[in-house]
Design a protein around this motif. Structure first.
Motif, short mmCIF file in Angstrom:
data_model
loop_
_atom_site.label_atom_id
_atom_site.label_comp_id
_atom_site.label_asym_id
_atom_site.label_seq_id
_atom_site.Cartn_x
_atom_site.Cartn_y
_atom_site.Cartn_z
N PRO A 93 8.98 5.96 -1.47
CA PRO A 93 8.56 5.06 -2.41
C PRO A 93 8.38 3.64 -1.86
CG PRO A 93 10.77 5.48 -2.70
CD PRO A 93 10.21 6.49 -1.58
N PRO A 94 7.49 2.82 -2.34
CA PRO A 94 7.42 1.70 -1.91
C PRO A 94 8.50 0.49 -2.30
CG PRO A 94 5.79 1.99 -3.91
CD PRO A 94 6.55 3.02 -3.32
N ASP A 95 8.75 -0.60 -1.50
CA ASP A 95 9.94 -1.40 -1.94
C ASP A 95 9.16 -2.58 -2.40
OD1 ASP A 95 11.65 -3.30 -2.09
OD2 ASP A 95 12.32 -3.50 0.25
N LYS A 96 8.85 -2.74 -3.66
CA LYS A 96 8.15 -3.80 -4.37
C LYS A 96 8.86 -5.10 -4.05
CE LYS A 96 4.55 -1.40 -5.39
NZ LYS A 96 3.27 -2.01 -4.73
N SER A 97 10.15 -4.94 -3.85
CA SER A 97 10.74 -6.47 -3.70
C SER A 97 10.32 -6.93 -2.45
CB SER A 97 12.66 -6.24 -3.59
OG SER A 97 12.71 -5.49 -2.54
N ALA A 98 9.88 -6.43 -1.60
CA ALA A 98 9.23 -7.10 -0.21
C ALA A 98 7.85 -7.67 -0.28
CB ALA A 98 9.43 -6.02 0.90
N ASP A 99 7.29 -7.38 -1.45
CA ASP A 99 5.89 -7.59 -1.54
C ASP A 99 5.78 -9.19 -1.64
OD1 ASP A 99 5.23 -4.93 -1.43
OD2 ASP A 99 4.38 -5.05 -3.40
N GLY A 100 4.97 -9.89 -1.05
CA GLY A 100 4.73 -11.30 -1.06
C GLY A 100 3.87 -12.12 0.02
#
Length: 343
Positions: A93-100
């Protein structure tokens, strides 16, 4: 010339990790994002040595400097690496906390913070006044407009699935975003903040380069083995140029010389950088640079080209006068994007 390929702005400092002072107009820095290792390589142009490796976060890819040269912005993503056609259900699963978007301070040589910029950012461009970022959000088929003063997303745009390349016209009136899946470019009106046109350009476009007068654009078509010249005002194809056999030559990044007389094209699994004469629209040279070249950039004087080669884990240095590779700088972690910054 691609406005972001070299940033000739104020930059009067020496990195603490540099062991020897470099003087003269030739001194500049080369910055390379490494997608797998999650860091930024800093290279001294005088010695062509890596002088710093700075952790950034997950999957750093797109990279651009602010207009004043004080900051470098880097697209970061927590989505797992997956090639075309991969069954995403088999991936973690993607780690959305790392997006930016990572904000790197050039003078301090460190990452300051990460700004939320929408899901799975891959690439972006910066408005000419340095106030806004336009970011491709790969896994949601759209793009975001980010206000850097408030660090808030002001608008989102549907672009087609798997958006990647983002480029503002030199006159600042439009932003173009490629859709790898749809084979199109979405044209965003920056004043109206809406998509005003969609242009078919070929299979799997990834990158855009505008002529300085904003009237024409070059766009790659990876799966066709071509680059396409587009009339920007009409949104119509002027000519499509075959660079090689599709599937063998896979055009990736496109970059214009400062005088717009040459188009430089990285070819991914083709292992080459191709130089196209934009007047004759014929291939001028083909240079073997390494395994899967992706991001390319020019030195501030336009005499040297740098190619980030992912599987090779190196950066090729190409002398454009002799059209030869003069050096390969060993890196690690799958180099993806590259820019240069001059004092």
């Amino acid at each position: 010339m691609n406005r972001r390929s070299t940033i000739a702005m104020g930059f009067g400092f020496l990195l603490a990790s540099c062991s020897k002072e470099v003087k003269g107009p030739a001194a500049y820095r080369i910055y390379v994002t490494n997608e797998v290792s999650g860091d930024l390589s800093v290279i001294d142009s005088a010695t062509m040595a890596v002088i710093a490796t700075v952790p950034l976060g997950k999957r750093p890819r797109g990279i651009h400097a602010s207009p004043d040269g004080k900051f470098i912005y880097v697209a970061l993503s927590g989505s797992p690496i997956a090639g075309p056609g991969v069954d995403e259900s088999t991936l973690p699963p993607p780690d959305k906390s790392a997006d930016g978007i990572g904000v790197f301070d050039v003078a301090q040589n460190k990452l300051l913070r990460v700004i939320h910029s929408g899901s799975d950012p891959e690439n972006f461009d910066i408005s000419h006044d340095g106030k806004y970022l336009y970011v491709s959000n790969e896994d949601v088929g759209g793009a975001s407009m980010l206000d850097l003063s408030t660090e808030k997303v002001l608008a989102t745009f549907k672009t087609g699935d798997e958006p990647e390349g983002v480029q503002m016209t030199p006159d600042g009136k439009f932003v173009w975003v490629t859709s790898e899946d749809a084979g199109t470019v979405a044209v965003i009106d920056t004043a109206a903040r809406t998509v005003v046109k969609t242009i078919p350009v070929g299979r799997r476009p990834r990158s855009i380069a505008f002529t300085p007068d904003s009237t024409q654009a070059w766009v790659n078509a990876e799966n066709d083995g071509t680059v396409t010249l587009v009339d920007a005002a009409k949104g119509a194809i002027v000519e499509t140029i075959e660079l090689g056999k599709p599937g063998v030559i896979k055009p990736m990044a496109v970059l214009l010389s400062r005088d717009a007389q040459k188009l430089y094209v990285s070819t991914g699994r083709g292992g080459q950088v191709i130089i196209l004469d934009t007047a004759t629209r014929k291939v001028d040279a083909t240079i073997e640079v390494g395994k899967r070249p992706w991001g390319i950039a020019l030195s501030p004087d336009g005499k040297t080209l740098f190619s980030a080669n992912g599987p090779s884990n190196d950066l090729s240095v190409v002398d454009l006068a002799t059209k030869t590779v003069t050096n390969k700088i060993k890196l690690a972690g799958s180099p993806w994007g590259v820019i240069t910054l001059q004092p």
